[in-house]
Design a protein around this motif. Structure first.
Motif, PDB file in Angstrom:
ATOM      1  N   THR A  55      44.132  39.220  37.629  1.00 53.47           N
ATOM      2  CA  THR A  55      42.874  39.561  36.955  1.00 53.47           C
ATOM      3  C   THR A  55      42.705  38.714  35.696  1.00 53.47           C
ATOM      4  N   GLU A  59      42.546  42.375  31.193  1.00 56.05           N
ATOM      5  CA  GLU A  59      42.200  43.356  32.225  1.00 56.05           C
ATOM      6  C   GLU A  59      43.419  43.657  33.101  1.00 56.05           C
ATOM      7  N   PHE A  61      44.828  45.633  36.866  1.00 56.25           N
ATOM      8  CA  PHE A  61      44.344  45.626  38.248  1.00 56.25           C
ATOM      9  C   PHE A  61      44.131  47.064  38.712  1.00 56.25           C
ATOM     10  N   ASP A  65      40.361  47.455  43.895  1.00 60.69           N
ATOM     11  CA  ASP A  65      40.278  45.994  43.943  1.00 60.69           C
ATOM     12  C   ASP A  65      41.566  45.386  44.510  1.00 60.69           C
TER      13      ASP A  65
END
Length: 367
Positions: A55, A59, A61, A65
């Protein structure tokens, strides 16, 4: 002794070589590996392929996603794995997959792939505990006989030792895992997630020059890491903190840099891990330490553990990123050990559990 120990042990004298495909996807690494157990009981890694979901900086994960990433790459990773091993699905004796612990959606994605392959090619399934996979691969690669195991990863922090066909947990984190602690702090100071936030913290820490006071929370054989993370984060709001790390005037001699914070966080957390590992060594009288899990790649952790072990006239065993970081071959290794003792997972029970503890597994392949 248990009844299974009285039969001919297929781990010592298998009638023929055995092949297993291992599928791992409990977090952001999707891995597939093929391992071969020969007639003399030795293991040969034929292939070990991995693809990581990365990512942007700052950020983490998310489960959804990450699961989408695993779905997208599953066929390519598995095909590449089989091609490098020079085997086909028909050659395999079993298909091993991570049953847990881990993130729910990614675990379910990989289990679905494993079930599909099992049905298509009529191969038995073996559900594997992720932690046991790390331990058994670590033992196989390093040659450690009966070590105290320090298992450190993004989702787990445990001190483990084997006794009576069970890996028993002597101590663990009471809140967040050490890998999660490091990853979250990397996001706070906006470090890259490529190749991993923990690796980039390790590189940043090498430039650190100041050991800042942070909470040291060992509680018997357990540790707590949420407080030290909060304290390290609070220091980023200190008026002395300079994200660029540059000292612009004589008044800034006490400036706090990201490197100092990474260094201080690493040193304090790793000292806590060394302490509880040493306690376990003293308790069971072991001279061996095996470090497994993604954080086990950290060279500073290996160095600190080595100092402690040498003082006890012991030895530290560790692997590189091929086997420390989540991978399919460790699932194949642990799964094939269980399969050769007659263990398989019925299709109806080929589920996943996010909280599959290390000490819930019957380790019947060890005497």
């Amino acid at each position: 002794m248990p009844s299974h120990s009285r039969r001919t042990n297929p781990l010592i004298n298998p009638e023929r070589p055995r092949l297993a495909l291992g599928l791992e996807g409990s977090a952001n690494k999707l891995g597939a590996g093929v391992i071969k157990h020969t007639e003399d009981g030795s293991s040969i890694v034929l292939s070990n392929v991995r693809h990581t979901y990365i990512t942007p900086p700052g950020e983490g994960f998310q489960p959804r996603d990450t699961a989408l990433h695993h779905r997208k790459w599953a066929l390519e990773v598995i095909n590449d794995c089989l091609l490098k091993a020079n085997v086909s699905m028909h050659d395999l004796d079993c298909i091993c997959y991570t049953k847990g612990p881990g993130m729910g959606a990614p675990l379910q994605t990989v289990a679905l792939v494993a079930r599909t392959l099992s049905l298509l090619f009529e191969k038995p399934l073996v559900g594997v505990n992720h932690c046991i996979g790390h331990i058994e691969m670590g033992r196989e690669i390093t040659g450690a006989k009966n070590p105290v195991v320090l298992y450190v990863s993004g989702g787990n922090t445990q001190v483990i030792a084997y006794s009576r066909q069970c890996y028993r947990i002597f101590g663990e984190t009471l809140d967040i895992a050490v890998g999660n602690c490091l990853d979250r702090f990397a996001r706070v100071i906006n470090l890259s997630n490529d190749p991993s936030p923990g690796y980039n913290i390790e590189q940043e820490a090498r430039r650190g020059k100041r050991l800042l006071p942070l909470p040291y929370a060992t509680k018997g054989m357990d540790i707590s890491l949420s407080g030290i993370l909060t304290s390290a984060e609070a220091l980023t709001y200190d008026k002395r903190y300079r994200p660029d790390g540059k000292q612009k005037s004589p008044e800034d001699e006490d400036v706090i840099t990201p490197a100092d914070l990474c260094f201080s966080l690493q040193e304090t957390v790793f000292a806590m891990l060394v302490e509880i590992t040493e306690r376990a060594m003293a308790h069971i009288g072991s001279k061996e330490v095996l470090i497994v899990g993604g954080v086990g790649c950290n060279e500073r952790l290996q160095e600190m553990m080595g100092i402690m072990a040498r003082e006890r006239k012991g030895e530290v065993f560790a692997t590189d990123e091929r086997f420390c970081i989540d991978n399919g071959i460790m699932i194949a290794q642990a799964g094939l050990l269980a399969f050769r003792m007659g263990q398989t997972t019925p299709l109806a029970k080929s589920t996943c559990t996010q909280r599959f503890r290390t000490d819930q597994v019957d380790v019947i392949w060890r005497a």
